[in-house]
Every structure is written in structure tokens, then in C-alpha cells.
Design an enzyme around this catalytic site. Structure first.
Site, PDB file in Angstrom:
ATOM      1  CG  ASP A 145      14.422  16.883  38.166  1.00 23.66           C
ATOM      2  OD1 ASP A 145      14.725  15.735  38.162  1.00 23.66           O
ATOM      3  OD2 ASP A 145      15.390  17.860  38.203  1.00 23.66           O
ATOM      4  CD  GLU A 182      19.222  12.681  39.980  1.00 26.64           C
ATOM      5  OE1 GLU A 182      20.106  12.921  38.822  1.00 26.64           O
ATOM      6  OE2 GLU A 182      18.892  13.752  40.637  1.00 26.64           O
ATOM      7  CD  GLU A 183      17.462  16.465  41.726  1.00 26.67           C
ATOM      8  OE1 GLU A 183      18.656  17.096  41.559  1.00 26.67           O
ATOM      9  OE2 GLU A 183      16.400  16.520  41.107  1.00 26.67           O
TER      10      GLU A 183
END
Length: 579
Positions: free
Chosen positions: A139, A173-174
Site C-alpha cells: 500500500d 492519498e493517505e
């Protein structure tokens, strides 16, 4: 992939079905492969070894930078640098877009293969950042490495393109899909309309993964599903990832989306384990958002099938048959300019290989009025190169506004236009120094700057006087800007922007640009400086702005600093001398 936020809203759930999430799949006990669909036979096999090599590099970057590649960190900046270097060497048009609205300002990396119609775009994206807890190899190194190797394979194959292929690696994104939101929000409605499909790849190598597809029944998902169907995999809808990854930003803008996923923290069911293998009742990725998300946290069979499925989709959607013909494009920047009788002005003519192989392109111009000559240096380039166009007017040149046609001649003929204004040499130039308050001693007017930039703080010395513009220097993620709008008169023979710059940094690297200062006129970047340009005193920088004669433009300095170790960009004594 970012963590989910529970919601009871049916409307939000319906919108979320348009979005993608983490990707994954597992290999053990998979059914015997069925014959591949016809289009898959034409697509290349993407090397799993090469994809794994990219993952190894991303893991090493994290290890060298505090154990993670979080947005805004040195690890993220090094990840961007690694991917960018590979793409530029392969011939991509690569752009770093700074996400100023992100929690940790940093670069979205956009790479476009310069072939195929520009108004027919198929886009493939993944987020490049990790969480702070670990290196983020599944991820989302898995999606990032998968797209990078697919981009390199496309460049090596150089097939005929029926659509334009664009790749993206997202920042932030996180923290809530911030980089992709920024990108989509910057697109005009026309530019959004050019994107015929966006495909997202977030976690495509989960160790106990499944085979999931976003919006699996949609036409956009069809090529992704066709490839996995050829193995009898029986993929399922990616329900875990709905609304949790970067495809959501595109879906909210009305762009059709799909993508592969292999799963995150949700648990594999017994039915899924029966058809895909793996362990029922266990998470698809037991190291999700943890320090153990390393190169050991990858199911290579799922990763390989994901990488090959991306290639199948690219070839099915954007690649034509046959040997590509050699072709190129021509562009002029700026697209207009002014010259006074007896003077000259310049512009840059750029070329790009749009199909086949690079070729020699001869440059010429037509449409110049009496008394005006146009010269190119060099007079011919290899497509992908550029030349300087110099437009000179004699003392008796015809005045007025004219359209010059710049022509590139190779295996084909391609053109671009340049609008030229010729003014009288006598009384046509109102020269002088155009910058207001260039030494910053008279407050902030007419500058526009972020808080604290124009200062007499003793931490950095002014070149002259007491005040200067001090951008960054915080030792944390920070963005500062400084700008002033000026009108350049037509009819002058020289237009010189100059300023003095001092760069002071605590960075010790001699190879990585962690903190950057970008100098722009309008949307054109004049120069980029970084911590690598540090010096003990001020250095004068100067630029020719003759191409902007007769225009009102904004001069802008943007300093972007990463999460650690300060870099100060100190600007003083700015002038724009016209005569």
C-alpha cells in the site's frame, strides 16, 4: 489506501460505487488458466522481476528515510525522483504538479506518452505515498510499481496509438485523496471531457488477497475483467475500497472509473478462499498500514496478474495494429510577441515524436511582413528537441499585427502559429524599471506574498537595505509564494528580469532536491532552484522576457519545503529593466 470513514448515507454509498480502492489477489489453488482473450495475445508480458525491482527500490528509499514514504517526507520526495527519472529516460512528457492544498504539499507526478489524439485520453493512476507507520510496499508500492513498469514497456514497444495514455502517481492519498482531488479540480471542463476513463490501482499484491474490480459490471471495467476471466478467476466487486482511493476524485467529476484491487483489512470469506486460495477468516493484508508492509508482504501471482491485466487494458483501449508511422509535432512558446523597428525578439520552437521513431525536422517560417526576418538556431532538430526562433525587424519594417506560420518538415509537415506585432521604432518604447518596490523596503505593495515573506528578520540578511523576501526556512512542510503583476510595453529592444538570490540550507545531500524554488512568468517556468544550489552569499539571476512584450504578466516565486531540514530562499533587489 486511506482508512475508511463509516457512513449511513445511502446517497454516498451509491456515489461510492463509482470509485476504486485497494487491489489484490492470491495465487494458491487458483483454477487452471483458460485461453486468453484475443486482445491479450497482442499485449506484451510485463516482467514480474522488473516490477519487484521497483518495489525493492521503494523499500530501500523508505529504509533510508525514517522507514516510510509519507507525503511531504524525504522518502516521498525520493520516490517521486526515482519514478520521474525512469519515465524521463523512457521519453515521457513528465510534469510535477505541486499540490498546494495537500496537508503535506508535494508533487503529483503526471507522465504522458506523446502519441495518440490529445482529446482521447485513457488514464492510469496510483498513489505513491505511504502512511508514516511503514514503507508502504503493498500500500501502495504495488500499484505504483505496476504502473511504472507498464509505462516503461509501452515506451519500449512504441506501438501505434489510437488514444493518448496518461499515467499518474498521486501525493497525499493517505490524508484523504488530496493529490488526486487537487489534480481533478485544476482541470477545465474541456480537459475533463478528454479523459475517457480513469483506472486506479491501489494494493494489487496483498499476501492473502482476492481479485477485485471496481465497478465490475461497467463498460469501463470490461477489459480488466476480460483478462482475469481468461484465467477463470471469477473476480468480485471491490466493495471494501469504495470511496477510499483516488478513483473517487475522478468519479465525483463525472469521469468513468475502474481498477484492480486485492484487498486491505477486510477478511477473506470461506467462499473466496475456496475459489482463490489463501486463508479464510484472515485479512487480505495483515500488514495493512503497518511497519511489516515490506517487500515480503507481496503475493507475486496476484501482482503478476495485475500487471499483465494493466498491459492488456492499455493495448485493448489505446493501441492500434501495424507498424507505427514516424510523426512529430511542433509548438511555439510564447505564442505571441512584439518587436520594434530595429529590434528583435525570441521564442522557443519545441518538437516531439508523436509516433514511430525520432526524425530530423527542418524548421522554417512564413507570413512575415516586409522588413522582418525569422531565423532558427539550430535550423533543424531531431524530433524531441527545440530551437530558438529569432524575429528581427529592420528600421523600415511594416508595422501591424501578423500571423507567422512556423513549419517543421520531416516525413510529414507540421505547423504552429505565432502572432507578431511590429511597432514603430520611434516613440514605441516606454522603457525603464518596471518592478515596484523591488528592494522590499516600502512595505508589501505592490507585491502579493504569503504571511511573513517580506521581512526585516535578522535571521537572514538583506542584500541591500533591511528588507528582503524570505521564502521557506521552517524545517517543516511549507509553501511560500511571492508575486507581482507587470505590464511590459511593446516596441522596446531589451526586457531583462533580474533578481538576487541567496539559498541557505540545513540539507546535507549533494544529489537530491528536497526543497525547491520555482520562478515563473505567467504559467511558464523560467527556472527551478533547490537546496542543491546553496551558496554563502547572493547570486544574481537574469532572464530575457522579450517574448512577453506588449503583455501583462505575473512574475511569481514559489518555494516548497519538505518535512524536515530547512532551506531558505532569500530574494532581494528585483528589477525588470526595459529599454
Amino acid at each position: 489506501m486511506r482508512r475508511s470513514t463509516p457512513t449511513t448515507s445511502l446517497a454516498l454509498a451509491l456515489v461510492a460505487t463509482l470509485t476504486t480502492a485497494s487491489l489484490a489477489g492470491t495465487a494458491s489453488a487458483a483454477p487452471a488458466p483458460a485461453p486468453a482473450p484475443a486482445a491479450a495475445l497482442a499485449a506484451p508480458d510485463v516482467s514480474l522481476t522488473n516490477v519487484q525491482a521497483h518495489l525493492t527500490q521503494l523499500n530501500a528509499i523508505a529504509s533510508s528515510n525514517g522507514g516510510n514514504r509519507r507525503a511531504g517526507s524525504a522518502g516521498y520526495a525520493a520516490s517521486v525522483s526515482y519514478v520521474k527519472g525512469k519515465l524521463q529516460a523512457a521519453g515521457y512528457t513528465v510534469t510535477e504538479q505541486t499540490c498546494t492544498s495537500c496537508t503535506y504539499p508535494g508533487s503529483n507526478l503526471i507522465a504522458e506518452w506523446p502519441q495518440g489524439p490529445a482529446d482521447q485520453v485513457v488514464m492510469f493512476g496510483s498513489h505513491l505515498d505511504s502512511v508514516s507507520a511503514g514503507p508502504g510496499i503493498n500500500d501502495n508500492g504495488s500499484g505504483s510499481a505496476t504502473l511504472l513498469e507498464n509505462a516503461l514497456v509501452l515506451a519500449a514497444q512504441r506501438p501505434t496509438m489510437t488514444k493518448r495514455v496518461r499515467f499518474a502517481w498521486w501525493n497525499g492519498e493517505e490524508q484523504g485523496l488530496q493529490g488526486s482531488k487537487h489534480y481533478v479540480n485544476q482541470l477545465s471542463s474541456t480537459q475533463r471531457g478528454y479523459i475517457k476513463g480513469y483506472y486506479n490501482f491501489d494494493m494489487v499484491g496483498s499476501p492473502n488477497g482476492g481479485y477485485f474490480i471496481n465497478r465490475i459490471t461497467s463498460a469501463t471495467a470490461a477489459p480488466l475483467k476480460a483478462y482475469w476471466d481468461s484465467f477463470g478467476i471469477q473476480p468480485e466487486e471491490n466493495t471494501e475500497g469504495q470511496g477510499r482511493s483516488d478513483d473517487y476524485s475522478f468519479a465525483n467529476a463525472g469521469i468513468q472509473t475502474s481498477g484492480y484491487a486485492a484487498g486491505a483489512s477486510y477478511k477473506k470469506t470461506s467462499a473466496q478462499a475456496a475459489k482463490w486460495g489463501g486463508t479464510s477468516g484472515a485479512a487480505y493484508d495483515g500488514c495493512y498500514h503497518r511497519s511489516c508492509d515490506t517487500t515480503s508482504n507481496i503475493n507475486t501471482t496476484v501482482l503478476n496478474r495485475s500487471a499483465d491485466g494493466v498491459a492488456y487494458t492499455i493495448w485493448a483501449l489505446a493501441v492500434g495494429g501495424g507498424t507505427p508511422a514516424n510523426d512529430f509535432s511542433v509548438a511555439v512558446s510564447p505564442t505571441s510577441g512584439s518587436v520594434a523597428r530595429g529590434g528583435s525578439t525570441t521564442a522557443t520552437v519545441s518538437t516531439a515524436t508523436t509516433s514511430g521513431s525520432a526524425q530530423t525536422v527542418a524548421l522554417s517560417a512564413s507570413g512575415a511582413p516586409s522588413g522582418v526576418t525569422v531565423a532558427f538556431s539550430p535550423s533543424s532538430v531531431t524530433s524531441g528537441g527545440s530551437a530558438t526562433m529569432t524575429v528581427s525587424a529592420s528600421a523600415s519594417a511594416t508595422t501591424g499585427t501578423f500571423t507567422l506560420t512556423v513549419t517543421g518538415t520531416g516525413s510529414a509537415t507540421r505547423t504552429a502559429t505565432y502572432t507578431l506585432t511590429v511597432t514603430g521604432g520611434s516613440g514605441g518604447c516606454t522603457g525603464g524599471q518596471l518592478i515596484g518596490n523591488g528592494g522590499f523596503e516600502s512595505g508589501s505593495t505592490p507585491w502579493t506574498a504569503t504571511s511573513g515573506v517580506i521581512t526585516n528578520d535578522s535571521g537572514q540578511a538583506a542584500r541591500t537595505g533591511s528588507y528582503k523576501a524570505w521564502l521557506d526556512g521552517y524545517g517543516s512542510s511549507h509553501t511560500d509564494t511571492l508575486s507581482q503583476s507587470v505590464t511590459l510595453p511593446a516596441g522596446c529592444t531589451s526586457y531583462t528580469l533580474a533578481f538576487w538570490l541567496h539559498i541557505d540550507t540545513a540539507e546535507t545531500t549533494t544529489s537530491t532536491a528536497y526543497d525547491k524554488l520555482t520562478v515563473q512568468v505567467g504559467s511558464t517556468t523560467l527556472a527551478t532552484y533547490s537546496n542543491l544550489n546553496k551558496a554563502s552569499g547572493y547570486t544574481q539571476r537574469s532572464f530575457n522576457l522579450a517574448g512577453y512584450a506588449g503583455q501583462t504578466v505575473t512574475l511569481k516565486w514559489t518555494g516548497v519545503e519538505d518535512a524536515s531540514l530547512q532551506t531558505s530562499f532569500v530574494v532581494d533587489d528585483v528589477t525588470l529593466q526595459v529599454g
